[in-house]
Design a protein around this motif. Structure first.
Motif, PDB file in Angstrom:
ATOM      1  N   SER A 139      10.568  -7.773  -4.202  1.00  0.00           N
ATOM      2  CA  SER A 139      10.696  -7.318  -2.995  1.00  0.00           C
ATOM      3  C   SER A 139      11.674  -6.304  -3.212  1.00  0.00           C
ATOM      4  O   SER A 139      12.311  -6.046  -3.241  1.00  0.00           O
ATOM      5  N   LYS A 185      12.382  -4.983  -0.891  1.00  0.00           N
ATOM      6  CA  LYS A 185      13.372  -5.062   1.299  1.00  0.00           C
ATOM      7  C   LYS A 185      14.445  -6.222   0.585  1.00  0.00           C
ATOM      8  O   LYS A 185      14.760  -6.728   1.099  1.00  0.00           O
ATOM      9  N   ALA A 233       5.313  -7.224   2.942  1.00  0.00           N
ATOM     10  CA  ALA A 233       4.448  -6.000   2.838  1.00  0.00           C
ATOM     11  C   ALA A 233       2.983  -6.901   2.617  1.00  0.00           C
ATOM     12  O   ALA A 233       3.009  -7.357   1.776  1.00  0.00           O
ATOM     13  N   ALA A 267       4.736  -7.760   9.223  1.00  0.00           N
ATOM     14  CA  ALA A 267       6.213  -7.188   8.669  1.00  0.00           C
ATOM     15  C   ALA A 267       6.379  -7.203  10.287  1.00  0.00           C
ATOM     16  O   ALA A 267       5.906  -6.883  12.226  1.00  0.00           O
TER      17      ALA A 267
END
Length: 818
Positions: free
Chosen positions: A766, A768, A752, A799
């Protein structure tokens, strides 16, 4: 300097007056008085002469009027604020059948000194001086204005001279009256002024009543404004000299200037409060406050003798104030403020009337003195409108208050009904609770028996404890129990100590106060070092830990003591050395703290691979004969061991990078060859992902091989972790004239934009990467290694389109022999 400026201003005004009257007809004709004359204005009959120094005598003036610059006046004298003296001259005669006794009235009443010179029939002059600075008893007629008696013995012309000098504005209006005309004028004037002053006093009294009833501070501001206005008109009309201070002329004279300053300042401050400038126009509110306070403080200029400088400024400010207030008031009226409508309407009256009076006060125009009475009535109307607005505002507030009370009453009724319902429900609950109370009492008695049994067990445990233990009540600190080690530590018998206050065993009673506060706040104290007193008079250092608990039916504190006197003595011996090494140890402590944080994290990461190894090893023994399953478990072991090895490498690299004396072990490194070797090592663990290395030629650089290999390995490992199955991971080596560029690219979910600036921070992960194992050190170590080599690293990620990391080894790191 201020006096010179005033004199220059007066000289300019005199010059303008002379220019305006230069072509007017000379006022040489005498004013004729007949039996029918009751009031004869002298406007337009005067000749005027300005005496800047104020030193001219009547003999000097009378010798030759033309030689001294007498100029005819087209109307009355309006010279403004002038420090000099003014001479007026006119001829008066009566008809043969007219009366010989007349009265000369001079206005306004606040002129300081007015002297009338008339011939004595013997070549000299008679002089009569009256004014605001002359005792009232010196006046020929006890009247508020300045009135002189005139005797005309025959029908020959009589030359009269007036000398005027005043610290206030010099505006002169004069008229000759017969005794009958003067009596009629006095009667009418008293009625008119009495009505105006009576109205002002009634308004002030009504405001006082309103303030006493409601304590509304706006009424107090209204009173502080209206009262000096009324005093100003009393002084200006001469009533203060006639009735208040007849034998104190200086006080009566100062009263006009002081009241003018106070009234002007109060008007400005009251306007700011009425229009709520502090809320809606804060900057203008500061201007109004400064201006208002400045006007009020300028009242000190009156007794100080500087009123002639302050008054023109204040008087000139008033029209500007009324204009600005009108503009701001219109803004507030547009916003829907009702009371501002009243105030805005009230402001227009003095704005329209006082503008002309201000022009006369500044010497800009000749305005009739009768307008002063109009201004007084205008001020009454002004105050009446403001008072009406305040009453209307109070009525509105009272109406809102009644509405609020009605709403509160209705709310109270609803609450009362709800309370009655709650009482009914509570009564039912109490009936049910009473039924259960007997059962609860029985259970509590049984619980108390169990508590007593447990307390006996606790006492036995404490007696058997090998370290000092003390139980005291909390918070009063009365000893209820101590075991043998505690008795030995304190050198007291248990029987003697029971019931004693623990404070006597503290060397510093403040230590106990601190412990009581900590126990009250958290319920426990761990490892507190204090000094205790061992009987009879020996101090011992102990490490104290305490906890609150319920014992014997009361709140108590269980205290555990550990004698650390020997340790404290050793600490005293080492204290000098510690102070010398304090600076060096501070850096070590910081490093230790970081290392502890790091090791705490690494220890957590170690548990997962070790658990896998343990579980896989156990399953390996079970499935030893099943080759396929054993192979799977062996593969798990290899992956776990590989993770541990990589984690150890990362930890060692981080430790090496954090070393304060870090030095690179530079050597010639083939970047292409190193990347191929790393990819060959990682392909067995890449699953279905393809690792592709693309290079145009060999890239030789001067670098630390170990650190560079760790950096590239971390980047490739990150790409494999986040790349989806069956998607390739590419490694490109691009040779530039002044640098070697390495790009590692995956087709993962991307990073991001808001997280990209932080991915190189230590221990940052992160959002993610929650399901991907890692320590949060990889990219941090890569960035540190690149910084040590003078290289640069950047990230390009979108992304859903994957992530690409680029490394440039600058020209200083490139091998020139390549």
């Amino acid at each position: 300097m201020g006096m010179r400026l005033a004199e220059r201003f007066a000289a300019i005004m005199a010059l303008a007056l002379w220019v305006m009257t230069a072509f007017a007809p000379l006022a040489g004709a005498a004013t004729v008085l007949s039996p029918e004359t009751q009031l004869q204005p002298l406007g337009g009959q005067w000749s005027a002469l300005r005496d800047p120094s104020g030193t001219l005598r009547i003999e000097d003036v009378a010798q030759s009027e033309a030689a001294h610059g007498f100029a005819p006046l087209p109307g009355n004298l309006a010279a403004g604020y002038d420090r000099g003296a003014w001479w007026l001259s006119a001829e008066i005669r009566r008809t043969a059948d007219a009366s010989a006794d007349w009265l000369l009235e001079v206005e306004p009443a606040f002129l300081d000194e007015v002297t009338l010179f008339t011939g004595d029939g013997q070549g000299g002059f008679r002089a009569v001086t009256i004014g605001d600075r002359v005792p009232f008893s010196a006046r020929q007629l006890a009247y508020r204005t300045l009135v002189f008696r005139l005797h005309l013995p025959d029908d020959l012309p009589l030359r009269v001279y007036l000398r005027i000098k005043s610290t206030s504005t010099i505006s002169v209006s004069a008229q000759i009256l017969s005794p009958e005309g003067f009596a009629l004028r006095v009667s009418n004037s008293q009625i008119a002024h009495g009505l105006a002053h009576g109205a002002s006093v009634i308004l002030i009294l009504l405001a006082l009543v309103q303030y006493a009833a409601g304590r509304d501070r706006l009424y107090l501001g209204y009173i502080t404004y209206a009262f000096p206005v009324e005093v100003m008109y009393l002084a200006r009309d001469g009533l203060a000299s006639q009735f208040l201070f007849p034998e104190m002329p200086l006080v009566a004279d100062h009263l006009l200037g002081i009241s003018l300053c106070l009234a002007s300042g109060a008007a400005v401050l009251f306007a700011a409060r009425v229009m709520e400038l502090e809320t809606y126009f804060p900057r203008m509110n500061r201007v109004y406050r400064i201006l208002g306070r400045g006007c009020q403080w300028s009242a000190l200029s009156v007794p100080a003798g500087f009123y002639g400088l302050a008054a023109p400024v204040i008087v000139s400010m008033l029209p500007v104030f009324f204009l600005v207030t009108t503009v701001l008031g219109l803004r507030r009226v547009v916003d829907g403020e009702a009371i501002t409508r009243w105030y805005l309407a009230a402001v227009q009256i003095p704005f329209l009337i006082n503008a002309t009076i201000v022009a006369r006060a500044l010497g800009l125009a000749d305005i009739p003195m009768e307008l002063d009475l109009v201004a007084h009535y205008g001020a009454c109307a002004h105050l009446l409108l403001i008072g009406s607005g305040l009453i209307w505002r109070g009525a509105a507030i009272e109406a809102r208050r009644l509405q609020d009370r009605q709403a509160q009453l209705e709310s109270a009724q609803l609450v009362e009904k709800a309370l009655e319902e709650r009482v009914r429900l509570r009564t039912q609950e109490l009936a049910q609770s009473n039924a259960a109370l007997a059962m609860e009492i029985a259970e509590r008695r049984a619980a108390e028996d169990r508590v007593r049994e447990r307390e006996g067990q606790l006492r036995a445990i404490l007696d058997a404890a090998p370290f000092p233990m003390v139980v005291s009540s909390f918070p009063d600190g009365i000893v209820t129990f101590l075991n043998g080690p505690a008795s030995e530590l304190l050198n007291v018998a248990p029987a003697f100590c029971i019931g004693q206050d623990v404070t006597k065993f503290y060397v510093d009673a403040a230590d106990r106060d601190i412990l009581v506060l900590q126990l009250a706040a958290s319920g426990a104290v761990l490892g507190s070092e204090i000094r205790v007193r061992r009987q009879p008079d020996e101090e011992r250092w102990v490490l104290l830990s305490a906890v609150r608990f319920f014992h014997g039916g009361q709140d108590c504190a269980l205290v555990c003591l550990n004698d650390i006197t020997t340790r404290k003595e050793l600490e005293g011996m080492l204290r000098l050395g510690r102070r010398r090494a304090e600076a060096a140890l501070e850096a070590e402590r910081q490093a230790t703290r970081e290392q502890r944080n790091f090791l705490a994290m690494v220890s957590h990461e170690f548990r997962v691979p070790l658990a896998i190894i343990e579980a896989a090893s156990q399953l390996l023994r079970i499935y030893l004969n099943a080759n396929d399953e054993a192979g799977d478990e062996i593969a798990k072991i290899r992956r776990a061991v590989r993770r541990m090895s990589e984690l150890i490498d990362v930890c060692l690299a981080d430790d090496r990078l954090d070393a304060s004396a870090m030095q690179l072990q530079l050597g010639s490194v083939d970047v292409t060859r190193m990347l191929m070797d790393i990819c060959d090592d990682k392909r067995p663990f890449a699953g279905n992902r393809e690792l592709v290395v693309r290079a145009q030629e060999r890239g030789l650089v001067k670098a630390d091989p170990t650190l560079l290999r760790i950096a590239f390995s971390n980047l490739i490992e990150n790409a494999l972790k986040f790349s989806p199955p069956h998607d390739p991971v590419s490694v490109d080596v691009i040779i530039h004239p002044d640098a070697v560029q390495v790009r590692v690219k995956d087709l993962g979910p991307g990073i991001a934009p808001e997280e990209q600036p932080r991915i190189f921070e230590k221990f940052y992960r992160s959002t993610k990467s929650d399901r991907v194992r890692g320590a949060g050190l990889g990219l941090y170590i890569v960035k540190r290694i690149m910084d040590l080599h003078g290289a640069a690293i950047s990230v390009d990620s979108q992304a859903g389109a994957g992530t690409a990391f680029d490394i440039w080894l600058p020209s200083a790191a490139v091998d020139k022999t390549n």
